[in-house]
Design an enzyme around this catalytic site. Sequence first.
Site, short mmCIF file in Angstrom:
data_model
loop_
_atom_site.label_atom_id
_atom_site.label_comp_id
_atom_site.label_asym_id
_atom_site.label_seq_id
_atom_site.Cartn_x
_atom_site.Cartn_y
_atom_site.Cartn_z
CB CYS A 83 -30.22 -17.93 -1.27
SG CYS A 83 -30.81 -17.78 -2.90
NE ARG A 114 -30.31 -21.67 3.98
CZ ARG A 114 -31.03 -20.42 5.10
NH1 ARG A 114 -30.55 -20.92 6.51
NH2 ARG A 114 -31.37 -19.33 4.52
CD1 TRP A 123 -36.41 -22.70 -3.08
CD2 TRP A 123 -36.78 -20.68 -3.21
NE1 TRP A 123 -37.57 -22.70 -3.16
CE2 TRP A 123 -38.04 -21.85 -3.40
CE3 TRP A 123 -36.55 -18.70 -3.28
CZ2 TRP A 123 -39.15 -20.58 -2.65
CZ3 TRP A 123 -38.22 -18.73 -2.77
CH2 TRP A 123 -39.15 -19.57 -2.94
CG ASN A 146 -30.85 -15.80 0.88
OD1 ASN A 146 -32.08 -15.83 0.57
ND2 ASN A 146 -30.33 -16.29 2.67
N GLY A 147 -30.88 -13.84 -0.78
CA GLY A 147 -32.05 -12.76 -0.93
C GLY A 147 -32.94 -11.40 -2.44
CD GLU A 171 -48.25 -28.62 11.09
OE1 GLU A 171 -48.90 -27.52 10.16
OE2 GLU A 171 -47.34 -29.40 10.32
CE LYS A 173 -45.91 -31.08 8.41
NZ LYS A 173 -45.58 -30.31 8.73
CD GLU A 190 -44.88 -28.35 4.43
OE1 GLU A 190 -45.09 -29.19 5.43
OE2 GLU A 190 -44.11 -27.31 3.77
CG HIS A 248 -71.48 -24.56 6.89
ND1 HIS A 248 -72.79 -24.42 6.80
CD2 HIS A 248 -70.75 -25.26 7.88
CE1 HIS A 248 -73.77 -24.53 7.95
NE2 HIS A 248 -72.52 -24.98 9.04
CE LYS A 287 -37.32 -26.86 8.41
NZ LYS A 287 -38.50 -27.60 8.81
#
Length: 614
Positions: free
Chosen positions: A2, A27, A75, A101-102, A487, A491, A494, A510, A609
């Site tokens: 948020c 965000r 969010w 926000n929270g 990484e 990417k 996402e 394996h 974000k």
Amino acid sequence: MCGIVGYIGGREAYPILIKGLKRLEYRGYDSAGLALIDHSESLNVYKAKGKVSDLENAVEKNDTTGNIGIAHTRWATHGEPCQANAHPHYSASETLALIHNGIIENYASLKENLQERGYEFKSNTDTEVLVQLIEYFKNTETKDLLTAVQLALREVIGAYAIAVLDKNQPNLIIAARKSSPLVVGIGEDDFFLASDATPIVEYTDKVVYLNDEEIAVLKKGEKLKVVNLYNEEITAKEQIVKLNIGQLEKGGFPHFMLKEIYDQPECIRDCMRGRINMEGTNVILSAIIDHKERLLNARRFIIVACGTSWHAALIGKHLIESFCRIPVSVEYASEFRYSDPVVSSEDVVFAISQSGETADTLAAIELAKSKGAFIYGICNAVGSSIPRATHTGSYIHVGPEIGVASTKAFTGQVTVLAILALSLAKEKQLISQNDLEIILKELLIIPDKMAALLQKNAEIANLSAIFTYATNFIYLGRGYCYPVALEGALKLKEISYIHAEGYPAAEMKHGPIALIDAEMPVVVIATQNGMYEKMLSNIQEIKARKGKVIAFVTEGDNVISQIADYCIELPETIECLDPLITSIPLQLLAYHIAACKGKNVDQPRNLAKSVTVE
Ligand code: M6R
């Protein structure tokens, strides 16, 4: 997560709020809303599911006048993304409006108590419970908004950054924070409020970062007042933010992510500035000088982080163990905080975070602190919560990262970790001056090598177009480049929503090798280093099963180019700095695949974000 924006002063609030919400879009969010007290002192709330532009369309024909307002991007945590769950939430009498926000963890019991007292709820959010609770205290205990907010927040368990408007006190915004970020901007004769400084810098560079359980009283014509939940006044510490608008714009690139990939040569120069001398003969990290004894006498290092920062931490472990011979463990902050870890005052805990606001990383820091550990932060966002919660630290100085997928922050983190490892090794006399200079000189020319490899952008874009069909990808690397494989896979996942897995190449046999067939693209990082021959064998194993190999190799390699299906040559560097080179083409590969598929590269679905809730 948020985003919060607020304004009170002499200007029209609406354009400031909308612009601020747009600055916070990075965000991540799924709905947006705002509340304004207009010139006739009515409190108007407007909300829309979707983007800030949907909110603008929704309010087009409505009254958006007023010099005081609060705005929010949500969010979803409690309740699906929809108009009813979007913020601001009205209180029952519609005299209060609140954004949050929270997470209010004890919202269910608070809600039940309020329902028993006749309160009804229009949304499924925890936030609406808080605004009703404030109204309850306003009706029963006090007429004053500040006191009602203080009484309500004393009942709350959880995390919050809030802003509240009261149509009966039209010259006032009350804002408070605990565990979620909130910044007050101080203008000539007005106040700005935001989750971070990006919506504020256009108007003022003077800010106050609120601390946990602090409440800001923003009153027209008065000075900023900060109090705690028990109304004790706190001296607000004003700071100057050094951000310019240019850093927040796309600068001609179609997406922030591509701009930030291209920013890397300059960012890495900024990151090294003042830390490595121009001749490449000396390295200094001020935090190490200031806390030499504590760091050199540490029993071990623990690195806590999440996501991309966790991948950088894995490279940090390799660097620190190789150069400094100090044992390092790397932990997901979210696991560490609940694992009853063995931590003592002889340990140093490093917390790595781009945003400096990640809730799990903050909680891991608090836990380690409570056990007596010394905490060292490695962050990008200046003045954010993590640098303020740590004993010392180093900023990575790569500038604001807006694209949700982290790029320049990753290479910035790796650069700081390399500088840290070399500085400690120098202090411990574990590295010769000659070896130190070889690495420092190479670090100094890494930005030029990054710039050279960015010339491969078109080649990588062409390659990416071939693979938009794929639904799975495997990424392989070894040693320093194993975390780069992780990484690269993150990417791609996402931003393109293609399933991708990173593995240490030798682990293939394996299990994952069962996945290889003629459809499976396998990205292999096979630069000329100590692991080259091993990687060659791993590539043969994939080719024997008809996998499609996309190899990233060192310039001039004419062996792998014969075997791999596609081969991209990269500038040569020394092994311990390989991630600074090899991570960039993987960022470009993910970017172009996602862009070819028409995905929202900068704001991928479901992602935020700054992950300010656990
Ligand atoms: O701000 P932080 O570095 O603490 O964030 C940690 C992760 O949320 C972050 O790296 C996330 O994985 C990124 N979206 C990766 O691109």
